[in-house]
Design a protein around this motif. Structure first.
Motif, PDB file in Angstrom:
ATOM      1  N   GLU A  43       0.818  -1.217   0.000  1.00  0.00           N
ATOM      2  CA  GLU A  43       0.000   0.000   0.000  1.00  0.00           C
ATOM      3  C   GLU A  43       0.849   1.262   0.000  1.00  0.00           C
ATOM      4  OE1 GLU A  43       0.783  -0.705   4.382  1.00  0.00           O
ATOM      5  OE2 GLU A  43       0.484  -1.903   2.566  1.00  0.00           O
ATOM      6  N   THR A  44       2.107   1.180   0.438  1.00  0.00           N
ATOM      7  CA  THR A  44       2.969   2.366   0.440  1.00  0.00           C
ATOM      8  C   THR A  44       3.560   2.645  -0.939  1.00  0.00           C
ATOM      9  OG1 THR A  44       4.985   1.153   1.033  1.00  0.00           O
ATOM     10  CG2 THR A  44       3.594   1.949   2.845  1.00  0.00           C
ATOM     11  N   LYS A  45       3.472   1.675  -1.838  1.00  0.00           N
ATOM     12  CA  LYS A  45       4.129   1.821  -3.143  1.00  0.00           C
ATOM     13  C   LYS A  45       3.480   2.890  -4.018  1.00  0.00           C
ATOM     14  CE  LYS A  45       6.796   0.194  -1.674  1.00  0.00           C
ATOM     15  NZ  LYS A  45       8.238   0.528  -1.591  1.00  0.00           N
ATOM     16  N   VAL A  46       2.294   3.342  -3.640  1.00  0.00           N
ATOM     17  CA  VAL A  46       1.701   4.469  -4.367  1.00  0.00           C
ATOM     18  C   VAL A  46       2.440   5.764  -4.065  1.00  0.00           C
ATOM     19  CG1 VAL A  46      -0.592   3.429  -4.580  1.00  0.00           C
ATOM     20  CG2 VAL A  46      -0.018   4.773  -2.529  1.00  0.00           C
ATOM     21  N   GLY A  47       3.417   5.708  -3.159  1.00  0.00           N
ATOM     22  CA  GLY A  47       4.246   6.874  -2.838  1.00  0.00           C
ATOM     23  C   GLY A  47       5.671   6.723  -3.318  1.00  0.00           C
ATOM     24  N   ALA A  98       8.699   9.365   1.683  1.00  0.00           N
ATOM     25  CA  ALA A  98       7.886   9.961   2.739  1.00  0.00           C
ATOM     26  C   ALA A  98       7.448   8.956   3.796  1.00  0.00           C
ATOM     27  CB  ALA A  98       6.649  10.629   2.138  1.00  0.00           C
ATOM     28  N   HIS A  99       7.803   7.684   3.636  1.00  0.00           N
ATOM     29  CA  HIS A  99       7.306   6.683   4.577  1.00  0.00           C
ATOM     30  C   HIS A  99       8.370   5.673   5.007  1.00  0.00           C
ATOM     31  CE1 HIS A  99       3.238   8.196   4.309  1.00  0.00           C
ATOM     32  NE2 HIS A  99       3.456   8.361   3.012  1.00  0.00           N
ATOM     33  N   VAL A 144       1.520   9.689   1.333  1.00  0.00           N
ATOM     34  CA  VAL A 144       0.326   8.967   0.887  1.00  0.00           C
ATOM     35  C   VAL A 144      -0.481   8.383   2.053  1.00  0.00           C
ATOM     36  CG1 VAL A 144       1.356   8.445  -1.342  1.00  0.00           C
ATOM     37  CG2 VAL A 144       1.619   6.814   0.531  1.00  0.00           C
ATOM     38  N   ILE A 145       0.045   8.504   3.258  1.00  0.00           N
ATOM     39  CA  ILE A 145      -0.657   8.021   4.458  1.00  0.00           C
ATOM     40  C   ILE A 145      -0.736   9.185   5.429  1.00  0.00           C
ATOM     41  CG2 ILE A 145      -0.619   6.378   6.388  1.00  0.00           C
ATOM     42  CD1 ILE A 145       1.042   4.519   4.605  1.00  0.00           C
ATOM     43  N   ASN A 146      -1.906   9.415   6.019  1.00  0.00           N
ATOM     44  CA  ASN A 146      -2.050  10.549   6.929  1.00  0.00           C
ATOM     45  C   ASN A 146      -1.814  10.159   8.383  1.00  0.00           C
ATOM     46  OD1 ASN A 146      -4.405   9.386   7.940  1.00  0.00           O
ATOM     47  ND2 ASN A 146      -5.777  10.762   6.816  1.00  0.00           N
ATOM     48  N   GLU A 147      -2.021  11.116   9.279  1.00  0.00           N
ATOM     49  CA  GLU A 147      -1.734  10.917  10.706  1.00  0.00           C
ATOM     50  C   GLU A 147      -2.641   9.881  11.364  1.00  0.00           C
ATOM     51  OE1 GLU A 147      -1.831  13.720   9.162  1.00  0.00           O
ATOM     52  OE2 GLU A 147       0.048  14.783   9.570  1.00  0.00           O
TER      53      GLU A 147
END
Length: 835
Positions: A242-246, A300-301, A320-323
């Motif tokens: 799911e992080t790969k979109v960033g 960013a992650h 791509v992921i919020n708080e």
């Protein structure tokens, strides 16, 4: 002779105190004895000097207690820490040293706020945002006041001979001033800055946490191998698709022949509805053997990926992921929690025939120690300490660092250990420390909670570029001028202020903190401000502030002022890092600071070395040019009788307070250190504690026999029988052995040596051999043996006192005065025997 006494005079047929005619009862003695110790004032080294117990020029022994959570309770780990430290402190005090042991408690800000918020939500259905900052802090302060007595009373029940007159709390006014002073000095030195970097974000606690506050949990995970698109040339592997979109790059090892032809090329793809621009880069950090040998770079992650992006000038770093751990990209993933998004991406990969394989693996998942939340690496605008930037050490007492030398905080920490400024009792921990210091990254010092020392930084929201910070005090209190300006502007008046050169001040109006503004700027920005230079003021004296300080006499700024203070608070380890000197009165130049810093020793668990020990070395080196302590003693974990880690899930917890209630605190204390070398784990069980209760009873019975057996005697060392002279020499050898063990911090060996001697040698052999001598007709032999028995008893009580203070003091208090030969009324300040 063990105590250098030449004569012992004991009255004819001394009356045996009635207390010795019944078994020893800890419940009847421990609380009263601690009150007697505390009332004597001898926990305070100043009182010891005033009363002639300690010489004013004596060697110093000083130590700070690692502050337990103010809202916590005593557990076996903290009981072990207190036992070890009190043993060392009592030994130093009896050896005539100026002995200071400073007590304190820690706010444990994240855990304490979380607890109060949970209680409010449960009882009132409200969040902190419903209450507001001021009301929440009032609730937290009330909770702390109500709870702190528990841990303090439990420390007293342990027999901890702490100087309570010097008690400190990480959130009290004195520590507040130290923290503010520390921040501004580091800021002025260019070591504190505000910037965007990857942080460990706790979505559950809604705050950043440090690397050291992460708990790694091994969990099952899936390792997925796939391509971004059908025409993308390289496959990558990850457990978090799911992080790969960033992603903005794919990194490969420079020597990997499989991918050399692609390095430097760029590709545009659409991955799960999200357009990506991917550059292939060669980086030495990539492991060729892991997965496909290619790493999808998500700047960013991931801290590692952020650093790869830095090295290759990758400026595109989309978050791509919020708080709240939810996806913030457009398309099908928008608004999903990360777990749901992971399944969504995998489903898309299957649909597009991009998924090449999936494999179940074991993975260490990062969780927040205080909340249990799964950590998300996120880019955040935070306050940092730069550990690579050089500064000047003005006056250095640190071996390997000269006064006036330029060093970074990282270099300071390394040199301190390399040149022996700080010595570790256990060598392997020095290696651990050095490795950690070598790999030290910028330290994030801001936290997104409300309980803590609020960051002394603010700006005018109409001027986004003004993000610098200065210090403040609370409204209505004294606002101190910087020392460098104090004398120069001592006679200022209001008119002079208006025309003066810009002068940084600390101030607050209507609850709005004004920070990093010049005095003239303030006067030009707002009207109706009146200032007064105070020459003599009780509050100034009470706070030890310079007499030429400014007090704000009017509320000049209106409530809708555009000037705001940063809402974040400082990392609790920032304030705890000052602990060895803030507890001694810094930033004021106090007598305590001069007399007791650097401290002699720090003693704590080996699991806290990064949290605290390293940061104290960093802080003390920067602010004082001194080491915070000369020696680091790290103890191990307390495990159960089977060697298992104590945990709720195993149900193997043993409560030290409950055990003390059943068997006495002495038994708890000595059972914790028995068989525990520095840095090794200790085993505890109820059977072990019960065994040392029997030892306390044995000592009680030994005392009854000795007091019953002695009669009128007057003898000297020269009149001892050859056998008894040998016994005295043997006792001297024991004393020397115990002292050697103390020098090497092997208190486990010291306690075992005393235990073995008292139980096996004295009780089982010497006393049994004494019975026919005492009932025989040889008067000289009787006198000689009576002398020996009393000498062994009094010397043994002194040797054993640091380990088992209650029973030894109870015996000492009830022995006839004549048997103590002019020694102090309290055993805790009796002279340590010399072998």
């Amino acid at each position: 002779m063990s105590d250098n006494t030449e004569k012992r005079e004991v009255p004819e047929n001394p009356a045996i105190p009635e207390v010795f005619l019944k078994p020893y009862d800890p419940k009847e003695t421990e609380e009263a004895l601690y009150a007697k110790w505390e009332d004597s004032g001898f926990f305070n080294p100043d009182v010891c000097i005033e009363r002639g117990v300690t010489d004013k020029d004596a060697e110093t022994f000083s130590m700070v207690l690692p502050p337990p959570n103010v809202t916590g309770t005593l557990h076996m780990g903290s009981a072990l820490m207190i036992a070890i430290e009190d043993i060392l402190v009592r030994h130093a005090r009896m050896n005539g040293k100026k002995t200071l042991w400073i007590p304190g408690t820690d706010s444990a800000a994240i855990a304490t706020q979380a607890k109060v918020e949970k209680d409010i939500q449960k009882s009132e259905g409200k969040t902190r945002h419903d209450l507001g900052r001021e009301e929440l802090l009032k609730r937290i302060d009330a909770f702390v006041e109500e709870s702190k007595s528990t841990i303090i009373s439990q420390m007293r029940s342990m027999g901890a001979s702490l100087d309570w007159s010097r008690y400190a709390y990480t959130m009290d006014d004195t520590r507040y001033r130290a923290v503010m002073e520390a921040f501004i000095r580091m800021y002025n030195a260019g070591l504190i800055y505000r910037g965007n970097r990857i942080v460990n974000w706790d979505p559950k606690g809604q705050t950043t946490i440090s690397d050291d506050e992460i708990v790694y949990e091994e969990r099952k995970a899936k390792l997925y191998t796939f391509k971004y698109s059908k025409d993308f040339p390289i496959s990558i592997s990850t457990t978090r698709p799911e992080t790969k979109v960033g992603d903005t790059a794919v990194a490969v090892h420079p020597d990997d022949e499989r991918y050399k032809e692609f390095v430097g090329k760029e590709y545009d793809v659409v991955f799960c509805d999200v357009p990506l621009h991917i550059k292939i880069v060669a980086d030495l950090s990539v492991e060729k053997e892991f997965g496909t040998g290619a790493l999808g770079v998500t700047p960013a992650h991931s801290q590692i990926d952020w650093e790869i992006a830095d090295r290759h000038n990758l400026t595109n770093r989309p978050q791509v992921i919020n708080e709240y751990a939810k996806m913030m990209v457009s398309g099908r993933l928008n608004g999903m929690k990360v777990g749901e998004a992971r399944e969504g991406v995998v489903a898309w990969l299957r649909e597009e025939n991009l998924l090449e394989s999936e494999e179940e693996v074991n993975q260490n998942v990062s969780t927040a120690e205080r909340t249990g939340g799964i950590i998300e690496p996120l880019p955040k605008l935070q306050w940092w300490i730069d550990v690579e930037k050089s500064f000047t050490v003005q006056n250095s007492e640190i071996p390997g660092i000269a006064s006036g030398e330029q060093v970074s905080l990282k270099e300071l920490m390394l040199k301190t250990a390399e040149h022996g400024g700080v010595k570790f009792v256990t060598e392997r921990f020095e290696k651990t420390y050095m490795n950690w210091a070598k790999n030290l990254r910028p330290w994030c010092i801001s936290r997104q909670i409300w309980f803590g020392h609020q960051l002394p930084a603010g700006w005018d929201i109409t001027d986004p570029g003004n993000t610098d910070g200065m210090l403040h005090y609370r409204k209505g209190k004294v606002f101190d001028l910087f020392d460098t300006y104090a004398n120069k502007f001592a006679d200022w008046n209001q008119d002079a202020l208006k025309n003066s050169e810009p002068l940084p001040i600390w101030a607050e109006f209507n609850g709005v903190r004004i920070i990093n503004f010049a005095m003239a700027d303030l006067l030009n920005k707002r009207e109706n401000i009146s200032w007064e230079i105070i020459k003599e003021d009780a509050e100034l004296k009470a706070q030890n502030l310079p007499s030429n300080s400014v007090i704000v006499k009017s509320d000049a700024f209106v409530s809708n002022s555009s000037i705001i203070q940063d809402p974040d608070v400082l990392d609790t380890w920032f304030s705890s890092g000052l602990w060895t000197f803030s507890t001694l009165g810094w930033p004021n130049e106090t007598a305590d600071l001069k007399n007791y810093h650097s401290t002699t020793l720090i003693e704590t668990g080996y699991d806290i070395i990064f949290f605290w020990v390293a940061r104290m070395i960093l802080m003390s080196g920067f602010f004082l040019g001194q080491v915070p302590f000369k020696t680091v003693y790290l103890h191990g974990l307390v495990r159960d009788g089977q060697g298992r880690k104590i945990s709720k899930s195993l149900g193997n917890n043993i409560d030290p307070v409950d055990m003390a209630e059943k068997y006495g605190m002495d038994a708890v204390r000595i059972s914790l250190i028995a068989g525990m070398a520095p840095g090794t784990d200790s085993r505890i069980s109820e059977d072990k504690i019960r065994g040392y209760k029997h030892f306390a009873n044995k000592l009680w019975n030994i005392t009854r026999f000795v007091l019953t057996s002695i009669g009128s005697t007057e003898t000297s060392k020269d009149s001892l029988t050859p056998t008894d002279s040998t016994l005295i020499a043997e006792l001297d050898a024991l004393t020397k052995a115990v002292d050697e063990h103390f020098k090497t911090y092997r208190i486990d060996l010291a306690s075992d040596a005393i235990y073995q001697y008292l139980w096996k040698r004295f009780a089982d052999e010497i006393i049994e051999e004494s019975k026919p001598i005492l009932s025989g007709g040889d008067a000289e032999a009787i006198k000689s043996r009576q002398y020996v028995l009393l000498t062994i008893l009094t010397t043994s009580l002194k040797l054993l006192h640091p380990f088992m203070p209650f029973v030894t003091e109870a015996i000492w208090q009830n022995m006839p005065k004549e048997t103590k030969l002019g020694e102090p009324e309290l055993l805790m300040v009796a002279k340590w025997p010399k072998g």
